[in-house]
Design a protein around this motif. Structure first.
Motif, PDB file in Angstrom:
ATOM      1  N   ASP A  91       3.011  -6.386   8.848  1.00 66.13           N
ATOM      2  CA  ASP A  91       3.201  -7.934   9.004  1.00 66.13           C
ATOM      3  C   ASP A  91       4.303  -8.104  10.067  1.00 66.13           C
ATOM      4  O   ASP A  91       4.113  -8.920  11.142  1.00 66.13           O
ATOM      5  N   ALA A 120      -0.677  -5.729   4.754  1.00 64.30           N
ATOM      6  CA  ALA A 120      -0.075  -7.036   5.326  1.00 64.30           C
ATOM      7  C   ALA A 120      -0.551  -8.168   4.457  1.00 64.30           C
ATOM      8  O   ALA A 120      -1.430  -7.953   3.831  1.00 64.30           O
ATOM      9  N   ASN A 121       0.056  -9.502   4.487  1.00 64.13           N
ATOM     10  CA  ASN A 121      -0.180 -10.471   3.734  1.00 64.13           C
ATOM     11  C   ASN A 121      -1.151 -11.399   4.600  1.00 64.13           C
ATOM     12  O   ASN A 121      -1.450 -12.658   4.369  1.00 64.13           O
ATOM     13  N   GLN A 122      -1.731 -10.893   5.690  1.00 68.59           N
ATOM     14  CA  GLN A 122      -2.775 -11.638   6.587  1.00 68.59           C
ATOM     15  C   GLN A 122      -3.742 -10.752   7.014  1.00 68.59           C
ATOM     16  O   GLN A 122      -3.661  -9.627   7.077  1.00 68.59           O
ATOM     17  N   ARG A 143      -5.015  -6.040   2.511  1.00 70.79           N
ATOM     18  CA  ARG A 143      -4.304  -7.308   2.394  1.00 70.79           C
ATOM     19  C   ARG A 143      -3.900  -7.626   1.196  1.00 70.79           C
ATOM     20  O   ARG A 143      -4.528  -7.358   0.213  1.00 70.79           O
ATOM     21  N   SER A 183       0.458 -13.295  -0.346  1.00 71.42           N
ATOM     22  CA  SER A 183       1.989 -13.609   0.359  1.00 71.42           C
ATOM     23  C   SER A 183       3.023 -13.588  -0.705  1.00 71.42           C
ATOM     24  O   SER A 183       2.716 -13.931  -1.994  1.00 71.42           O
TER      25      SER A 183
END
Length: 148
Positions: free
Chosen positions: A8, A33-35, A49, A52
């Motif tokens: 991130d 990552a959270n995106q 992924r 969040s």
């Protein structure tokens, strides 16, 4: 051995170095990552992924780590957890986290966090530079050279 990336906040030039390393050394690089992340098509590059939330990516990396893996992160608590699990950890500026220096880094991080929380203006890190990229690449090469 594989390389885990706290993706991130990882600078793009560092990701590009890692993509080249994955292809050249045939080492799995997993970006967490959270995106959504756009990465080159490669059997050695994987994205993971996560939802969040506070430390969700960090916790996933720690859960998946194996002894001898490498973690790329600027997050000092994640680096501490990685070192404790037997992984190597380096930040995007090429600084190696070790059992010898991680406690000091955690203490400094906590102090800075307390200062910011009490309203003290302390500024941020210097801009990411070519020197930082080179330091990262050199440190990563040293770690990979030691790998079995």
């Amino acid at each position: 051995m594989q390389i885990w990336v706290d993706a991130d906040a990882c600078p793009k030039p560092i990701k590009e170095i890692l993509y080249r390393v994955a292809a050249r050394k045939r080492i799995r690089v997993t970006l967490v990552a959270n995106q959504y992340l756009a990465v080159p098509k490669s059997p050695f590059i994987k994205t993971l992924r996560v939802e969040s939330g506070f430390d969700v990516a960090d916790n996933r990396i720690v859960a998946e780590l194996h002894d001898g893996d490498i973690v790329i992160t600027a997050d000092i608590p994640l680096a501490a957890a990685a070192v404790k699990r037997g992984a190597a950890a380096i930040n995007p500026r090429g600084q190696l986290y070790t059992e010898d220096n991680i406690r000091e880094r955690l203490s400094m991080r906590n102090l800075m966090e307390e200062l910011r929380g009490s309203g003290v203006q302390i500024g941020g890190p210097e801009a990411f530079s070519q020197t930082d990229r080179q330091a990262f690449a050199n440190q990563l090469d040293r770690l990979l050279a030691r790998a079995p």
